[in-house]
Scaffold this motif. Sequence first.
Motif, short mmCIF file in Angstrom:
data_model
loop_
_atom_site.label_atom_id
_atom_site.label_comp_id
_atom_site.label_asym_id
_atom_site.label_seq_id
_atom_site.Cartn_x
_atom_site.Cartn_y
_atom_site.Cartn_z
N MET A 102 39.53 26.15 37.95
CA MET A 102 40.79 26.50 37.30
C MET A 102 40.91 28.00 37.01
O MET A 102 42.01 28.54 36.91
N THR A 103 39.78 28.69 36.89
CA THR A 103 39.83 30.11 36.55
C THR A 103 39.35 30.99 37.71
O THR A 103 39.06 32.17 37.50
N GLU A 104 39.27 30.42 38.90
CA GLU A 104 38.95 31.25 40.05
C GLU A 104 40.15 32.14 40.40
O GLU A 104 41.29 31.66 40.46
N GLU A 105 39.88 33.39 40.62
CA GLU A 105 40.94 34.30 41.05
C GLU A 105 41.25 34.05 42.52
O GLU A 105 40.50 33.39 43.24
N PHE A 106 42.36 34.62 42.96
CA PHE A 106 42.89 34.31 44.30
C PHE A 106 41.84 34.52 45.39
O PHE A 106 41.65 33.65 46.25
N ILE A 108 48.73 31.35 41.28
CA ILE A 108 47.38 31.86 41.14
C ILE A 108 47.04 32.12 39.68
O ILE A 108 47.90 32.26 38.82
N TYR A 109 45.76 32.19 39.42
CA TYR A 109 45.23 32.46 38.08
C TYR A 109 45.36 33.95 37.78
O TYR A 109 45.01 34.80 38.60
N ILE A 110 45.90 34.26 36.60
CA ILE A 110 46.07 35.65 36.16
C ILE A 110 45.17 35.87 34.95
O ILE A 110 45.46 35.40 33.84
N PRO A 111 44.05 36.57 35.12
CA PRO A 111 43.10 36.71 34.00
C PRO A 111 43.66 37.48 32.81
O PRO A 111 43.29 37.21 31.67
N ALA A 112 44.56 38.44 33.08
CA ALA A 112 45.11 39.23 31.97
C ALA A 112 46.35 39.96 32.44
O ALA A 112 46.50 40.29 33.63
N LEU A 113 47.27 40.21 31.51
CA LEU A 113 48.41 41.06 31.80
C LEU A 113 47.98 42.53 31.74
O LEU A 113 46.92 42.87 31.19
N ASP A 114 48.84 43.39 32.30
CA ASP A 114 48.58 44.83 32.31
C ASP A 114 47.21 45.16 32.89
O ASP A 114 46.45 45.97 32.36
N GLN A 115 46.92 44.49 34.00
CA GLN A 115 45.65 44.71 34.69
C GLN A 115 45.93 44.79 36.19
O GLN A 115 46.58 43.91 36.75
N LEU A 116 45.46 45.85 36.83
CA LEU A 116 45.64 45.98 38.27
C LEU A 116 44.81 44.92 38.98
O LEU A 116 43.63 44.72 38.67
N LEU A 133 53.83 32.14 32.56
CA LEU A 133 52.44 31.71 32.70
C LEU A 133 52.26 30.36 32.04
O LEU A 133 52.86 30.07 31.00
N THR A 134 51.43 29.53 32.65
CA THR A 134 51.07 28.26 32.02
C THR A 134 50.06 28.52 30.91
O THR A 134 49.55 29.63 30.75
N SER A 135 49.74 27.47 30.18
CA SER A 135 48.74 27.60 29.11
C SER A 135 47.36 27.93 29.66
O SER A 135 46.49 28.41 28.93
N THR A 136 47.16 27.67 30.98
CA THR A 136 45.87 27.96 31.60
C THR A 136 45.89 29.30 32.35
O THR A 136 45.00 29.57 33.15
N LYS A 137 46.92 30.12 32.09
CA LYS A 137 47.05 31.45 32.67
C LYS A 137 47.29 31.43 34.18
O LYS A 137 46.81 32.30 34.91
#
Length: 588
Positions: free
Chosen positions: A321-325, A492-500, A544-548
Amino acid sequence: MKNIFLVLSASALFFTSCELNEVPQATATEEDIFGTESGLKTYSYSFYNNITSGSDAFKGDAMADYGAVNSLNGFLVEGSYSAETSSGWSWSALRNINHFIEKCDNPNLSEPVKNNYIGLARFFRAWFYYNMVVRFGDVPWVDRPLSVDDSEALYGERDSRVLIMEKIMEDLDFAYNNINAVTSDGTLVTKWTALGLKSRVALFEGTFRKYHTDLNLSASAGQYLELAAAAAQEVMTKGPHSLNRAQGPELSQRQLFISDNPVTNEVMLAVAFSKDLAVLNDANWWWTSATYGPRYSLVRPFINTILNIDGTPYTDRAGYMTEEFYDECQQRDYRLSQLIRTPGYERGGVAAPPNFASFSYTGYQPIKYTLDDPLYDNGGTNTNAVPLMRYAEVLLNYAEAKAELGTLTDADWANTVGALRERSGVTGGTKTLPTQVDLYLKKTFFPDISDPVILEVRRERQVELALEGFRFNDLKRWKRGELMAELEWSGIYIPALDQLIDLDRDGKADVVFYDGSQSGPSIAVPNGVARVAIGGRANNFQTLTSTKHLEWFKAQPRNWYADGRQYYYPIPANAITLNDNLKQNPHW
């Protein structure tokens, strides 16, 4: 024949009427057409125009549960679709076919010649009626050209799907037994195409009757499942087709969709295009434009069902669920990288990650029909042929029919689903029937199915045939229309906003997501990096969903009526006005 969707020459017959109460107008004498084999052949080309519009053949899944788009189809918006806005009650194609069948009786031609072309006509009549039953359910059966005083047929009631399906089977049997062609360049119907269509239609009807118990036809479901399996098996054991493996697991499937000429070992029927003839399609434009197409983006619940390369479910990975693209694309069934842009994909020799600047809402950007040269992106310039029927579907029809009957064997599995997975590089689970239920697949897509074989066949079908125009009809026959409204359009999973974020990890940032209540990102953003606002603005449906995970169109609900009316389209109101013996489909 380079393009199956031909317009007949001036010496051929044209028909312009589109309703049951209109009479066709002929522009050539019947002797010109029906007195020679060449005349019959020329006439028969007109039938191909009625399968699909060549320019739209790559849009078959424009409305599907797994396709997030920029504007909802009115069919899925509560109160937006009605009998007054419905369409499709058009009969010109049928009139053209029936006129041909009736007039194809010239004594100067041999019976085999006439029956060959009558077989073609009956193939197309079967295709026509199959589409009508799928859309409307019960429809009038008409097997003759109508005159203005034929009031019984013109103003009669609808016939039952039981009768229509029996007639379709008769037409397809006649077509198989009488069409001479056993091979073609991929653009012409052969006897094997007739059997392929029979397997498609019979599977639809068998499963529709099984799962739609309100029809009280479940007792005959097995009969149609047997017909589907038998037709598919005949193609598999006696026909000339096989799975394309020429480009290895990395490209063999996608080659079928980007080649100029149909890849005829697998493609059984296609619409082809030609630059020389100025007959082109606009697949690239539709699939890559920010404004012309719907910005079609596949969604994560569907992407999650594509297996790992070792044959295990992707959702069995720890922390999936938290794997990036980049990470989620590694060690997957190669159909993933042939379906969407994945790390390493290039266009015009340049790295081409998912395009958040002007296309993708979820990060899963389709490439199945698009040529890799960006020169094709801005207009109707594509030359690639678009398959309408291929051998892979026949394998899946066989596997599903046998699975629904409870008679699929290990050998059957290896020759169908297993073969498709092996073709795509999957190394495990290809030889024997599955014995374990994938809980993610069951919970997300098919909660009422507990048979691991049926579940895995359905997984294979939705992965192998993605974007080929089967999905909505599959959901209808499985009685899972709710997915059209309920499947989460997440990405896709987005770990954080304002992040390249470097999507393909080539050392260059591709996108930054930021709080849409702000004017822009709080960090410096290099030129060329897409900026995507998350929420916070009027008409911004990117959240974003609750799971980012990215989510699209959460603010505008899709609708599937609880009464099930959307399993059929309403008969257009103007048709009922002309014939008050027509009764509207339930709840419309």
